[in-house]
Design a protein around this motif. Structure first.
Motif, PDB file in Angstrom:
ATOM      1  N   TRP A 114      -4.473   3.902  -2.910  1.00 43.72           N
ATOM      2  CA  TRP A 114      -3.606   2.777  -2.308  1.00 43.72           C
ATOM      3  C   TRP A 114      -4.710   2.110  -1.285  1.00 43.72           C
ATOM      4  N   LEU A 115      -4.647   0.731  -1.018  1.00 45.71           N
ATOM      5  CA  LEU A 115      -5.560   0.041  -0.230  1.00 45.71           C
ATOM      6  C   LEU A 115      -4.745  -0.991   0.535  1.00 45.71           C
ATOM      7  N   GLN A 116      -5.123  -0.840   1.840  1.00 46.64           N
ATOM      8  CA  GLN A 116      -4.455  -1.906   2.745  1.00 46.64           C
ATOM      9  C   GLN A 116      -4.859  -2.128   4.049  1.00 46.64           C
ATOM     10  N   THR A 117      -4.651  -3.048   4.829  1.00 45.67           N
ATOM     11  CA  THR A 117      -4.986  -3.606   6.157  1.00 45.67           C
ATOM     12  C   THR A 117      -3.801  -2.984   7.164  1.00 45.67           C
ATOM     13  N   VAL A 139     -12.565   1.825   8.703  1.00 45.74           N
ATOM     14  CA  VAL A 139     -11.857   2.289   7.444  1.00 45.74           C
ATOM     15  C   VAL A 139     -11.566   3.708   7.538  1.00 45.74           C
ATOM     16  N   ILE A 140     -10.502   4.148   7.301  1.00 45.15           N
ATOM     17  CA  ILE A 140     -10.281   5.572   7.063  1.00 45.15           C
ATOM     18  C   ILE A 140      -9.523   5.817   5.762  1.00 45.15           C
ATOM     19  N   GLU A 141     -10.382   6.742   5.119  1.00 44.22           N
ATOM     20  CA  GLU A 141     -10.252   7.406   3.979  1.00 44.22           C
ATOM     21  C   GLU A 141      -8.921   8.533   4.076  1.00 44.22           C
ATOM     22  N   SER A 142      -7.880   8.497   3.843  1.00 45.82           N
ATOM     23  CA  SER A 142      -7.144   9.404   4.561  1.00 45.82           C
ATOM     24  C   SER A 142      -6.937  10.692   3.544  1.00 45.82           C
ATOM     25  N   ASP A 143      -6.760  11.688   4.115  1.00 43.82           N
ATOM     26  CA  ASP A 143      -6.523  12.971   3.198  1.00 43.82           C
ATOM     27  C   ASP A 143      -5.114  12.775   2.470  1.00 43.82           C
ATOM     28  N   PRO A 168      -3.998   7.166   0.968  1.00 38.49           N
ATOM     29  CA  PRO A 168      -4.155   5.841   1.128  1.00 38.49           C
ATOM     30  C   PRO A 168      -5.480   5.666   1.965  1.00 38.49           C
ATOM     31  N   THR A 169      -6.261   4.624   1.667  1.00 35.74           N
ATOM     32  CA  THR A 169      -7.290   3.927   2.110  1.00 35.74           C
ATOM     33  C   THR A 169      -6.926   2.977   3.214  1.00 35.74           C
ATOM     34  N   ILE A 170      -6.965   3.060   4.491  1.00 35.60           N
ATOM     35  CA  ILE A 170      -6.850   1.983   5.485  1.00 35.60           C
ATOM     36  C   ILE A 170      -7.912   1.331   6.187  1.00 35.60           C
TER      37      ILE A 170
END
Length: 511
Positions: A346-349, A418-422, A425-427
């Motif tokens: 999942w990718l978003q701003t 950018v945070i790649e979450s545990d 989602p990548t935010i």
């Protein structure tokens, strides 16, 4: 040797959402997601647009083609947001008018507007700017105004100019040719001492945001009608304005405008013909649609599991957080559902300066637990807690020389993390309300949307030129927010007394 014609251009380009809580102040004009410099003066105005595909780029091309001196005065454009402060109009508008006085006289004026600007003092700020320009240059200098298709066109705009020229496309991909049209008209006005007859018709109806794409029915039919009128004998120009639903102003709604060689009656006939045909289709032109956030995420996850590998992401269009229409950029309704339903790819701003500060303190490569989004107001969800690794820190600037909504090229998201979450989602946390109109936004950070199962784009039509080429499917999601597609969720106080669909019994009577 004849003296070259001198044609000035100026503009304050803003789409004002009067329901948004984030007001537009002088501080807002210090940084813009739409362009590297929110306020551009003189040569900088020229330089920042020469290689873009904006209206100004079209003016520049026309000046080279027709050998006139284009004099760039000032152009201010920042992200769509709430009502513009009196100080902004007094300061930037005042500077524009001072430049017009000081650097004149001019043979013609090109006003480069969006067309839905609302200030604390002037609900029709675009019309007021045109009125003041006309007051300075007098009745004999040709004035043309270019407008975005989402303009709420007013009678004052029509009265204070000799021609209005509006984009025909949404996504907006024709700013340059429309600018050429405006230049062709004013050059003829100058050289032939001629003025077209004009008529503005405003049927009492709003076109819903779900129907704004001009490439598909029912909006395509309205544009087709415009194209038919432009082939009528004697018609020398014409436009339709879709309107901007989130401005609580008298002019909110569809506008049909025609220019004729010499007959007001024929211009009126043309404009009313388009208006009547649109009115007869008003129910189809306003249809709130799309799944709710929970339904959209469930569907996207289901499709992601069965779609062919490398067939592109499912792109969910976040209607209620449409950055290009003045929303906050920090809605969390879809992200909350992603966590609830276990979405991973999942990718978003998310716009969140506060979370960015926490990430900068932690540093690149560190793991952080932080609450993101939902901080602007109560309309866009609650903050969502994520734990993840900080993988990128950027100044947020990126460039796109390809096909971009409205022709913008130089973007500025402000400090971006950018945070790649545990959780999955990548935010990309951004500082400005930069729209999701370009894949370069993610490419510049080292991420390819093509490699994700689900991508969120905060918009309705503006993200399509960027994401349609790579998407497996694009889904408009009926999310809540300052740009909800359902007009019944807002309290309008200043629109016309009888306006469809706010009044389902509204009547349109034309001559």
């Amino acid at each position: 040797m004849p003296t070259k014609l001198r044609i000035a251009t100026l503009g304050i380009h803003h789409e004002t959402n009067t329901f948004a809580s984030n007001k537009t102040t002088m501080a807002t004009f210090e940084q813009s997601g739409l362009q590297t410099y929110a306020v551009q003066r003189g040569q900088q105005y020229y330089n920042m647009h020469k290689s873009a595909q904006t209206s100004m780029a079209g003016f520049i091309q026309a000046s080279e083609k027709h050998n006139f001196d284009l004099v760039p005065l000032i152009f201010a454009a920042t992200d769509p947001a709430g009502t513009i402060s009196k100080q902004v109009f007094d300061t930037i508008g005042g500077e524009a008018l001072d430049m017009l006085r000081a650097q004149g006289p001019f043979d013609a004026i090109l006003i480069n507007q969006m067309g839905a600007a609302v200030s604390e003092e002037y609900p029709d700020m675009d019309g007021e700017l045109a009125r003041r320009v006309r007051e300075i240059v007098g009745p004999n200098v040709p004035v043309a105004m270019t407008l975005d298709l989402h303009a709420n066109v007013s009678q004052l705009m029509a009265d204070m100019t000799d021609a209005l020229v509006i984009y025909k496309t949404n996504p907006h991909t024709d700013a340059v040719p429309r600018a050429h049209d405006a230049c062709d008209l004013i050059l003829r006005m100058i050289t032939e001492n001629w003025r077209p007859a004009k008529w503005l018709e405003q049927p009492p109806m709003v076109i819903g945001i779900f129907q704004h794409d001009t490439r598909v029915m029912p909006m395509k039919a309205v544009i087709d009608d415009l194209e038919s009128v432009l082939r009528w004998p004697g018609v020398v120009g014409g436009s339709v304005g879709q309107g901007y639903p989130w401005s609580d102003v008298q002019e909110n709604g569809l506008a049909c405008y025609a220019l004729h060689e010499d007959s007001v009656e024929q211009a009126k006939k043309a404009a009313q013909w388009i208006a009547r045909r649109a009115w007869s289709n008003r129910k189809e032109l306003y249809q709130p649609a799309g799944p709710k956030p929970s339904e959209a995420v469930a569907y996207a996850l289901e499709r992601a599991n069965v779609k062919p590998e490398k067939s592109g992401p499912i792109v969910l269009l976040d209607v209620g957080d449409n950055i290009g229409a003045g929303s906050s950029g920090d809605s969390t309704f879809l992200l909350a559902e992603a966590l609830k339903q276990g979405a991973k790819s999942w990718l978003q701003t998310i716009r969140d300066p506060e979370a960015i500060e926490a990430c900068l303190t932690a540093g690149i490569g560190k793991t952080i637990t932080v609450k993101v989004g939902g901080k602007t107001d109560s309309m866009h969800g609650k903050p969502v807690q994520l734990t993840g690794r900080i993988t990128r820190i950027s100044d947020g600037r990126f460039e796109d020389a390809g096909i971009v909504h409205a022709g913008w090229r130089f973007f500025d998201g402000g400090t971006t993390v950018v945070i790649e979450s545990d959780e999955g989602p990548t935010i990309a946390l951004v500082t400005t309300r930069v729209g999701n109109m370009s894949r370069e936004q993610f490419y510049s950070l080292g991420y390819r949307p093509e490699n994700f199962d689900i991508v969120i784009a905060k918009g309705v039509v503006s993200p399509r030129p960027a994401y349609q080429p790579i998407a497996n499917e694009m889904i408009t999601v009926n999310t809540p927010g300052a740009t909800s597609g359902d007009m019944s969720t807002f309290q309008y106080k200043n629109v016309r007394n009888s306006l469809y669909p706010l009044d389902l019994n509204a009547k349109y009577i034309s001559d």
